[in-house]
Design a protein around this motif. Structure first.
Motif, mmCIF file in Angstrom:
data_model
loop_
_atom_site.group_PDB
_atom_site.id
_atom_site.type_symbol
_atom_site.label_atom_id
_atom_site.label_comp_id
_atom_site.label_asym_id
_atom_site.label_seq_id
_atom_site.Cartn_x
_atom_site.Cartn_y
_atom_site.Cartn_z
ATOM 1 N N LYS A 1 38.894 55.180 35.567
ATOM 2 C CA LYS A 1 38.432 56.321 34.781
ATOM 3 C C LYS A 1 37.270 57.020 35.487
ATOM 4 O O LYS A 1 37.223 58.246 35.587
ATOM 5 C CB LYS A 1 38.020 55.871 33.387
ATOM 6 C CG LYS A 1 37.552 56.997 32.458
ATOM 7 C CD LYS A 1 37.279 56.450 31.064
ATOM 8 C CE LYS A 1 36.874 57.570 30.109
ATOM 9 N NZ LYS A 1 35.558 58.149 30.443
ATOM 10 N N ASP A 2 36.310 56.227 35.981
ATOM 11 C CA ASP A 2 35.189 56.801 36.728
ATOM 12 C C ASP A 2 35.686 57.574 37.949
ATOM 13 O O ASP A 2 35.179 58.662 38.272
ATOM 14 C CB ASP A 2 34.231 55.704 37.185
ATOM 15 C CG ASP A 2 33.371 55.169 36.056
ATOM 16 O OD1 ASP A 2 33.306 55.822 35.001
ATOM 17 O OD2 ASP A 2 32.762 54.095 36.250
ATOM 18 N N ALA A 3 36.670 57.008 38.637
ATOM 19 C CA ALA A 3 37.199 57.661 39.835
ATOM 20 C C ALA A 3 37.882 58.977 39.483
ATOM 21 O O ALA A 3 37.740 59.981 40.196
ATOM 22 C CB ALA A 3 38.170 56.735 40.560
ATOM 23 N N GLU A 4 38.622 58.998 38.378
ATOM 24 C CA GLU A 4 39.311 60.216 37.960
ATOM 25 C C GLU A 4 38.333 61.307 37.549
ATOM 26 O O GLU A 4 38.606 62.498 37.707
ATOM 27 C CB GLU A 4 40.278 59.910 36.815
ATOM 28 C CG GLU A 4 41.549 59.218 37.239
ATOM 29 C CD GLU A 4 42.352 60.027 38.251
ATOM 30 O OE1 GLU A 4 42.432 61.267 38.080
ATOM 31 O OE2 GLU A 4 42.863 59.443 39.207
ATOM 32 N N VAL B 1 30.352 58.227 43.996
ATOM 33 C CA VAL B 1 30.089 56.942 43.331
ATOM 34 C C VAL B 1 28.670 56.983 42.793
ATOM 35 O O VAL B 1 27.700 56.832 43.537
ATOM 36 C CB VAL B 1 30.265 55.763 44.317
ATOM 37 C CG1 VAL B 1 30.005 54.438 43.605
ATOM 38 C CG2 VAL B 1 31.661 55.783 44.924
ATOM 39 N N ARG B 2 28.550 57.194 41.504
ATOM 40 C CA ARG B 2 27.230 57.352 40.903
ATOM 41 C C ARG B 2 26.628 56.004 40.537
ATOM 42 O O ARG B 2 27.342 55.089 40.093
ATOM 43 C CB ARG B 2 27.302 58.228 39.660
ATOM 44 C CG ARG B 2 28.054 59.542 39.846
ATOM 45 C CD ARG B 2 27.663 60.291 41.100
ATOM 46 N NE ARG B 2 26.233 60.589 41.157
ATOM 47 C CZ ARG B 2 25.620 61.034 42.238
ATOM 48 N NH1 ARG B 2 26.305 61.194 43.372
ATOM 49 N NH2 ARG B 2 24.342 61.299 42.203
ATOM 50 N N SER C 1 30.791 51.910 36.317
ATOM 51 C CA SER C 1 31.727 50.807 36.570
ATOM 52 C C SER C 1 32.226 50.846 38.006
ATOM 53 O O SER C 1 32.412 49.808 38.645
ATOM 54 C CB SER C 1 32.904 50.883 35.600
ATOM 55 O OG SER C 1 32.483 50.713 34.267
ATOM 56 N N LEU C 2 32.435 52.064 38.505
ATOM 57 C CA LEU C 2 32.884 52.243 39.886
ATOM 58 C C LEU C 2 31.864 51.684 40.872
ATOM 59 O O LEU C 2 32.212 50.977 41.828
ATOM 60 C CB LEU C 2 33.119 53.731 40.136
ATOM 61 C CG LEU C 2 33.595 54.174 41.522
ATOM 62 C CD1 LEU C 2 34.910 53.508 41.875
ATOM 63 C CD2 LEU C 2 33.733 55.690 41.567
ATOM 64 N N ILE D 1 39.140 57.985 45.436
ATOM 65 C CA ILE D 1 37.912 58.197 46.208
ATOM 66 C C ILE D 1 38.185 58.039 47.700
ATOM 67 O O ILE D 1 37.903 58.938 48.497
ATOM 68 C CB ILE D 1 36.807 57.208 45.775
ATOM 69 C CG1 ILE D 1 36.538 57.310 44.270
ATOM 70 C CG2 ILE D 1 35.536 57.453 46.581
ATOM 71 C CD1 ILE D 1 35.946 58.615 43.828
ATOM 72 N N SER D 2 38.752 56.895 48.104
ATOM 73 C CA SER D 2 38.873 56.578 49.534
ATOM 74 C C SER D 2 39.860 57.472 50.265
ATOM 75 O O SER D 2 39.624 57.865 51.414
ATOM 76 C CB SER D 2 39.272 55.110 49.713
ATOM 77 O OG SER D 2 40.527 54.853 49.096
#
Length: 237
Positions: free
Chosen positions: A13-16, A74-75, A79-80, A105-106
């Motif tokens: 979710k964080d990545a999205e 990546v804050r 969770s990320l 992300i990658s």
């Protein structure tokens, strides 16, 4: 494996929710035609390079190295971020990768894709005619990769056999990059560093996951060029 291949839902979710970085708070380097040179099957592109003659010092060079700025996506405290800390790094196996960060992300946001605006931490190094680094400066930038090349493509162009992609950038990008590398390599040879140029092995698996063959890919000067500039960037850091 102690760490599962799949990411928890909160991490995905964080990545999205992560978005492309903007030029706000960064220097605009989109006029500098850095390029990526990687294995032909690379899915993510972490670093880009460019070099030009030093107009103030004949025989000298200005070398630029840009590294993908993953911190833009990546804050801290998410969770990320916590999952990446637990994993520490990506782990590579012959048939798969256990990644540190989700593909969003990658392979997407953090990958220095050709023609796309990307966040980067970059270093500008001044190299004298003897190949010694005279000065350097670090920059947080937005840039746009001018080309995505494989090692084989770059090497063929350096050897005088450009293709449809490398031909248009041969004089403006590839030849100055090669000239800077040759100058830096002369300084390296004078230093006489420990030479651990060990051949890489590539493991070929069959359909059942068993080892079918082990090959030794050809070692190219284009690979050494990237290594030399990455080492120089690390020394500057």
């Amino acid at each position: 494996l102690e760490i599962p291949y799949r990411f928890p839902a909160s991490v995905l979710k964080d990545a999205e929710e992560a978005r492309e970085a903007t030029v706000k708070g960064r220097e605009d380097w989109r006029h500098i035609p850095l390029i990526t040179i990687d294995p032909a099957d690379a899915k993510d592109h972490d670093d880009a390079v460019f070099a030009e003659p030093d107009r103030q010092v004949p025989g000298g060079h200005i070398v630029y190295v840009a590294i993908a700025d993953v911190a833009a996506y990546v804050r801290p405290g998410t969770s990320l971020d916590r999952e990446a800390y637990l994993r520490g790094n990506s782990v590579y196996f012959p048939d798969r990768v256990v990644p540190m960060l989700p593909e969003r992300i990658s392979n997407e946001l953090g990958s220095l894709k050709e023609g796309a605006n990307k966040a980067s931490l970059a270093v500008r190094m001044v190299i004298d005619p003897e190949g010694r680094k005279k000065s350097h400066s670090f920059h947080r930038v937005i840039f746009r990769s001018a080309a995505k090349l494989s090692y084989q493509q770059a090497q063929a162009a350096f050897d005088g056999r450009p293709d449809d992609k490398t031909g248009p950038i041969l004089e403006t990008i590839l030849k100055p990059l090669w000239a800077a590398y040759q100058t830096m390599a002369k300084a390296r040879d004078r230093r006489g560093p420990l030479n651990l140029d060990l051949p890489e092995r590539k493991i070929i698996l069959d359909k059942t996951g068993m080892v079918a063959n082990v090959t030794v890919p050809e070692r190219l000067e284009a690979m050494r060029l990237i290594e030399e500039m990455m080492i120089a960037a690390n020394v500057a850091a």
